[in-house]
Design an enzyme around this catalytic site. Structure first.
Site, PDB file in Angstrom:
ATOM      1  CD  GLN A  66      22.168 -31.639  10.157  1.00 26.42           C
ATOM      2  OE1 GLN A  66      21.703 -30.533   9.922  1.00 26.42           O
ATOM      3  NE2 GLN A  66      21.465 -32.577  10.779  1.00 26.42           N
TER       4      GLN A  66
ATOM      5  CG  ASP B 101      19.465 -28.682  20.035  1.00 24.50           C
ATOM      6  OD1 ASP B 101      19.607 -29.721  19.366  1.00 24.50           O
ATOM      7  OD2 ASP B 101      18.793 -27.708  19.651  1.00 24.50           O
ATOM      8  CD  GLU B 102      21.825 -28.182  15.950  1.00 25.55           C
ATOM      9  OE1 GLU B 102      22.609 -29.040  15.526  1.00 25.55           O
ATOM     10  OE2 GLU B 102      20.862 -27.771  15.294  1.00 25.55           O
TER      11      GLU B 102
ATOM     12  NE  ARG C 192      19.234 -27.907   6.182  1.00 24.05           N
ATOM     13  CZ  ARG C 192      19.014 -28.560   7.319  1.00 24.05           C
ATOM     14  NH1 ARG C 192      18.229 -28.042   8.240  1.00 24.05           N
ATOM     15  NH2 ARG C 192      19.575 -29.732   7.549  1.00 24.05           N
TER      16      ARG C 192
ATOM     17  CE  LYS D   5      18.612 -30.261  15.904  1.00 26.05           C
ATOM     18  NZ  LYS D   5      18.199 -29.242  16.883  1.00 26.05           N
TER      19      LYS D   5
END
Length: 691
Positions: free
Chosen positions: A242, A211-212, A625, A30
């Site tokens: 997420q 972002d996010e 992760r 991303k």
């Protein structure tokens, strides 16, 4: 500039005309998409200073800025890359006067807010004040003021907190101060109520990248809408799988609203993962499968099958910690043994042990220390949480904003200057009576009638010192000038002697003084333009005055950019691990009651269901992760308070749908069982022998 991008990434980078939602699965590149889109926008003719990229952390902003610099070169320095809160500060510094804020307003930290709330609520209990703080923060994130919170209060406790909130807001206004939630809610209010400011920012920003995006709360979404206007030239990059910050106001409703609020929205899915093996992604896809989907997607990888995900059942916390240490030692020993064949050596920094709650780190730390394995606990004490740094920040805040009463009280008492609590209490009463800040009260003609001459002399001396420092700070620009000023300032207030007087040992005082020197060097570097606004290293920023730098310090959470990467094992909560990756990951304590976390049984089914969905996303984040190997362990007996209670494996372990062969018990348990069986047979043989 688009070399190396896959088809979906290219689609996202080249969609410039209207609103775009990029659903970026874990490890799907991303940040690469965001930086390449910045480059594409500039290539298409949009001026760099009309592009904004908004992140959630200073670290993410610094990383994005560096990657944009590598890709675009010099023009990237004009792109506004910052956190939501830093953007809010910029809006308020420029136009906050329309809301009654002067440009030098202060940003209060958590300790200041706790102290202020204790005072507003008439409490001496910090735990209670922090509970109020969380509740008030939640209301602000949802866009509620004190009056609205009072109207919507569900019980007497919430009614009382809403009344405390009203007093708290009055104090913030009087102190010309804001908290972190205000850095979003006040800019929103500014754009809602002042059309000229709204139009000015919509013209200024030709494209906004977020972002996010799944971590945005209600006020951040409304702020974004007002920044981009009807044209909707924005790119939101996020992953609904997420979304793990519901407890701090993040809401998936913002993803649901986008297609409704922006009918021309183009949705692009990034499903190719560049981080993990297929075995790890298969477990991740299975775990997240039961959650309802806004935009269904399935991660896949070309990195090969990899090692199977392993699951171990452990007797208790100490046994689990021993297993984690053995795992690290085994993998490292294997890499050393295979070194001659070209296998990659496994450094300590290649390993991470992740858990749901902070208390789970204790047994792990003990086992790692015993094995002499170096480690760090992620999310430990921030540099800016140290008392000596808070002292100096209070002085700098007061130089910028004389009306900052919390900063005034800390600065005037640190170092001690013979001004006691009684004098300060009388000064506070005087300031309240005449509606003045504590600093303004120092120079009021009528103060001499309220205080004895000796106390008055001490207060006036402090006021003159502060005025002299402020005057000189305004003229202090650049690295060398700032360094000289800071050295002189520390000598003038006798801060080194203060540390020597307040510590039991010279060694402890020296350690704290070393932190002070590091802080002053860091501030001086910012004045010289060597560190940019997000805290990242820079070589092309203009020199700044000391007061300009002092205004932004409250936004910097850490000085991690000054730390060299260490070869240590990482211990981290799952929340703190989001956005990071390691070759070898261990998820520990994956038990019912821990992950998913035990919640209030009184919750109704719908609320409980949403909490389980968020916990499932947390498990998904933990799994993704891992790059090469993943081990999951659960406890047969776990601590609950002071007792050991039977443990059950988390439902998420079954949801991973692993091959039964990978779900193992500790080999030593089998050995113990064999020994017990052998002993039992030996006893039976002796019993049946001749007498």
């Amino acid at each position: 500039m688009s070399a190396g991008l896959n088809i979906a990434q290219l689609d996202a980078v080249n969609h410039l005309a209207g609103p775009c939602l990029v659903l970026a699965g874990a490890g799907s590149g991303k940040t690469r998409v965001i930086t390449h889109k910045i480059a594409r926008l500039i290539q298409a003719g949009l001026a760099a200073n009309r592009i904004a990229a908004i992140t959630f952390t200073n670290k993410a902003a610094a990383e994005m800025r560096e990657r944009a610099r590598q890709l675009v070169g010099k023009p990237s320095k004009d792109v506004l890359i910052c956190t939501f809160h830093a953007l809010g500060v910029r809006l308020l510094r420029e136009d906050g006067a329309l809301l009654g804020l002067k440009p030098q307003f202060s940003i209060l930290d958590t300790d200041d807010i706790t102290a202020l709330l204790k005072d507003c609520g008439g409490s001496t209990d910090a735990v209670t004040a922090r509970h109020w703080q969380w509740t008030i923060s939640g209301w602000k994130s949802a866009g509620l003021n004190a009056e609205q919170a009072l109207t919507q209060a569900r019980d007497e406790s919430e009614r009382m907190i809403a009344l405390v909130m009203a007093k708290y807001q009055e104090r913030l206004t009087a102190y010309q101060s804001v908290d972190f939630d205000d850095l979003i809610s006040l800019p929103l209010k500014l754009l809602q109520q002042h059309a000229q400011v709204r139009e000015q920012w919509q013209q200024r920003l030709g494209h906004v990248l977020v972002d996010e995006y799944q971590d945005t709360n209600a006020t951040q979404y409304e702020l974004l809408k007002l920044l981009v206007g009807q044209r909707g030239r924005f790119t939101a990059v996020g992953d609904d799988d997420q979304s793990i910050y519901g407890w701090r106001g993040a809401t998936l409703d913002n993803l649901k609203k986008l297609p409704h609020d922006f009918p021309a929205l183009k949705v692009i899915k990034l499903e190719q993962n560049y981080r993990s093996t297929s075995a790890i992604l298969r477990a991740a896809n299975h775990v997240i499968g039961p959650n309802p989907k806004l935009f269904p997607k399935t991660l896949w990888s070309e990195l090969g099958a990899g090692e199977p995900v392993r699951v171990f059942a452990c007797d208790h916390e100490d046994h689990e910690a021993e297993r984690a240490v053995a795992r690290i030692q085994s993998l490292r020993a294997g890499s050393v043994a295979a070194g001659s064949t070209g296998a990659q050596f496994k450094a300590f920094k290649d390993f991470a042990i992740l858990y749901r709650a902070n208390h789970q780190a204790r047994a792990l730390e003990t086992a790692l220390r015993k094995a002499q394995i170096p480690y760090k606990v992620s999310g430990g004490t921030s540099f800016f949480d140290r008392a000596e740094i808070k002292d100096l920040c209070a002085w700098l805040r007061l130089l910028v904003n004389n009306d900052d009463d919390p900063a005034f009280l800390r600065a005037i008492t640190t170092p001690k200057r013979g001004i006691g609590h009684q004098t300060l209490a009388q000064l506070g009463t005087f300031a309240t009576q005449y509606k003045l800040s504590l600093f303004e009260s120092l120079f009021a003609h009528t103060l001499q009638a309220a205080l004895p001459a000796r106390a008055l002399h001490g207060l006036h001396e402090f006021g003159r010192t502060l005025n002299d420092l402020e005057h000189r700070a305004r003229q202090t620009v650049g690295h060398q000038a700032a360094k000289a000023f800071l050295d002189d300032w520390l000598k003038a207030i006798g801060y080194q002697q203060h540390l020597l007087d307040s510590e039991d040992s010279d060694k402890a005082a020296a350690a704290r003084w070393g932190n002070v020197i590091d802080f002053c060097d860091w501030v001086a570097q910012r004045c010289g333009g060597q560190i940019d606004d997000s805290g990242g290293v820079s070589s092309e920023r203009e020199p700044k005055s000391l007061l300009e730098v002092a205004q932004t310090i409250a936004l910097i959470a850490t000085i991690s950019e000054r730390e060299q990467e260490q070869d240590v094992v990482t211990l981290s909560t799952l929340h703190a691990a989001k956005g990071l990756e390691w070759p070898h990951v261990m998820l520990v304590g994956v038990n019912e009651g821990l992950l998913p976390f035990q919640r209030d049984d009184s919750l109704h089914d719908e609320a409980l269901g949403k909490l389980i969905e968020e916990e499932r996303r947390l498990m998904y984040v933990g799994i993704t992760r891992a790059q090469h190997t993943l081990l999951v362990s659960w406890l047969k007996r776990r601590k609950k308070g002071r007792e050991l209670v039977p443990g059950q494996p988390s439902r998420f372990i079954a949801e991973m749908q692993l091959d039964a062969a990978t779900v193992k018990e500790d080999p030593r348990q089998k050995l113990r069982a064999l020994r017990a069986e052998f002993a039992q047979r030996a006893d039976a043989h002796r019993d049946s022998g001749p007498r």
